[in-house]
Design a protein around this motif. Structure first.
Motif, PDB file in Angstrom:
ATOM      1  N   PRO A  98      29.660  48.569 102.887  1.00 42.33           N
ATOM      2  CA  PRO A  98      29.079  47.223 102.972  1.00 42.33           C
ATOM      3  C   PRO A  98      28.316  47.035 104.283  1.00 42.33           C
ATOM      4  O   PRO A  98      28.806  47.383 105.359  1.00 42.33           O
ATOM      5  N   GLY A  99      27.100  46.523 104.176  1.00 38.37           N
ATOM      6  CA  GLY A  99      26.258  46.336 105.352  1.00 38.37           C
ATOM      7  C   GLY A  99      25.741  47.641 105.915  1.00 38.37           C
ATOM      8  O   GLY A  99      25.394  47.715 107.089  1.00 38.37           O
ATOM      9  N   GLY A 100      25.662  48.660 105.099  1.00 38.71           N
ATOM     10  CA  GLY A 100      25.313  49.994 105.576  1.00 38.71           C
ATOM     11  C   GLY A 100      23.861  50.372 105.417  1.00 38.71           C
ATOM     12  O   GLY A 100      23.539  51.553 105.440  1.00 38.71           O
ATOM     13  N   GLN A 101      22.960  49.390 105.249  1.00 38.07           N
ATOM     14  CA  GLN A 101      21.549  49.735 105.125  1.00 38.07           C
ATOM     15  C   GLN A 101      20.995  50.077 106.507  1.00 38.07           C
ATOM     16  O   GLN A 101      21.162  49.331 107.468  1.00 38.07           O
ATOM     17  N   ARG A 102      20.329  51.217 106.604  1.00 38.60           N
ATOM     18  CA  ARG A 102      19.814  51.703 107.879  1.00 38.60           C
ATOM     19  C   ARG A 102      18.300  51.875 107.792  1.00 38.60           C
ATOM     20  O   ARG A 102      17.757  52.183 106.729  1.00 38.60           O
ATOM     21  N   PHE A 103      17.639  51.707 108.938  1.00 34.75           N
ATOM     22  CA  PHE A 103      16.191  51.815 109.028  1.00 34.75           C
ATOM     23  C   PHE A 103      15.835  52.770 110.158  1.00 34.75           C
ATOM     24  O   PHE A 103      16.542  52.848 111.164  1.00 34.75           O
ATOM     25  N   ARG A 104      14.740  53.482 109.982  1.00 37.41           N
ATOM     26  CA  ARG A 104      14.233  54.356 111.029  1.00 37.41           C
ATOM     27  C   ARG A 104      12.713  54.425 110.889  1.00 37.41           C
ATOM     28  O   ARG A 104      12.201  54.615 109.783  1.00 37.41           O
ATOM     29  N   THR A 105      11.977  54.261 111.983  1.00 43.35           N
ATOM     30  CA  THR A 105      10.519  54.362 111.919  1.00 43.35           C
ATOM     31  C   THR A 105      10.122  55.836 111.808  1.00 43.35           C
ATOM     32  O   THR A 105      10.927  56.734 112.049  1.00 43.35           O
ATOM     33  N   ALA A 106       8.867  56.069 111.488  1.00 41.35           N
ATOM     34  CA  ALA A 106       8.385  57.445 111.347  1.00 41.35           C
ATOM     35  C   ALA A 106       8.442  58.176 112.689  1.00 41.35           C
ATOM     36  O   ALA A 106       8.738  59.371 112.738  1.00 41.35           O
ATOM     37  N   GLN A 107       8.189  57.464 113.778  1.00 36.79           N
ATOM     38  CA  GLN A 107       8.258  58.082 115.105  1.00 36.79           C
ATOM     39  C   GLN A 107       9.682  58.519 115.418  1.00 36.79           C
ATOM     40  O   GLN A 107       9.910  59.616 115.926  1.00 36.79           O
TER      41      GLN A 107
END
Length: 163
Positions: A98-107
């Protein structure tokens, strides 16, 4: 006389065979190709590599069979993105919690794992089934200009001139 001619025409039509040749695992002639990714736009490179992996450039392409080539990509971490995509493009995944959505930019992704950018782009252009997973195993990515597949005698192709 007219009936004999009609019967002859019917017999000759029935003896002709128009068969579509369908490739299978045994008859697919898989080759090895080397592609240099340095300075190539990510999307254009990924779409061409996916087409080669799938086998769509061959005359005996069969949609339900892995009849594509094995592709070795050198300098896979040196692809380019146009515009502000290095900062704007985000890679999203979920950990499963739960609440485990992660984001990362291309850089950030380039610093963390540079090969993952091209691998994920090519994977998105392949079928989303067992065949797509099997085809993706024919992709070999390397950060440098060296690879360990000299024994297969791969041929080098220029991705810009490939049709």
């Amino acid at each position: 006389m007219g009936e004999e001619c009609l019967i002859y025409n019917l017999v000759s039509v029935n003896t002709l065979s128009y068969k579509t040749i369908s490739a299978n695992k045994a008859t697919a002639n898989k080759e090895w190709v080397v592609v240099d990714a340095e300075g190539q736009p990510l999307g254009r490179l990924a779409s061409t590599v996916a087409r080669i992996l799938r086998g769509k450039h061959k005359a005996n392409f069969t949609p339900h069979v892995d009849c594509g080539d094995n592709v070795i990509v050198l300098n896979a971490g040196k692809v380019t993105l146009s515009g502000n995509k290095w900062e704007d493009k985000t890679y999203i995944w979920h950990t499963g919690h739960p609440g485990g959505q992660r984001f990362r930019t291309a850089q950030e992704q380039l610093k963390k794992d540079p090969l993952k950018i091209l691998e994920r782009s090519v994977k998105g252009m392949l079928p989303k089934n067992r065949l797509g997973a099997a085809i993706l195993k024919n992709l070999y990515l390397y950060e440098g200009a060296e690879h360990k597949h000299e024994a297969q005698q791969p041929k080098t192709i220029n991705i810009n001139e490939f049709k």
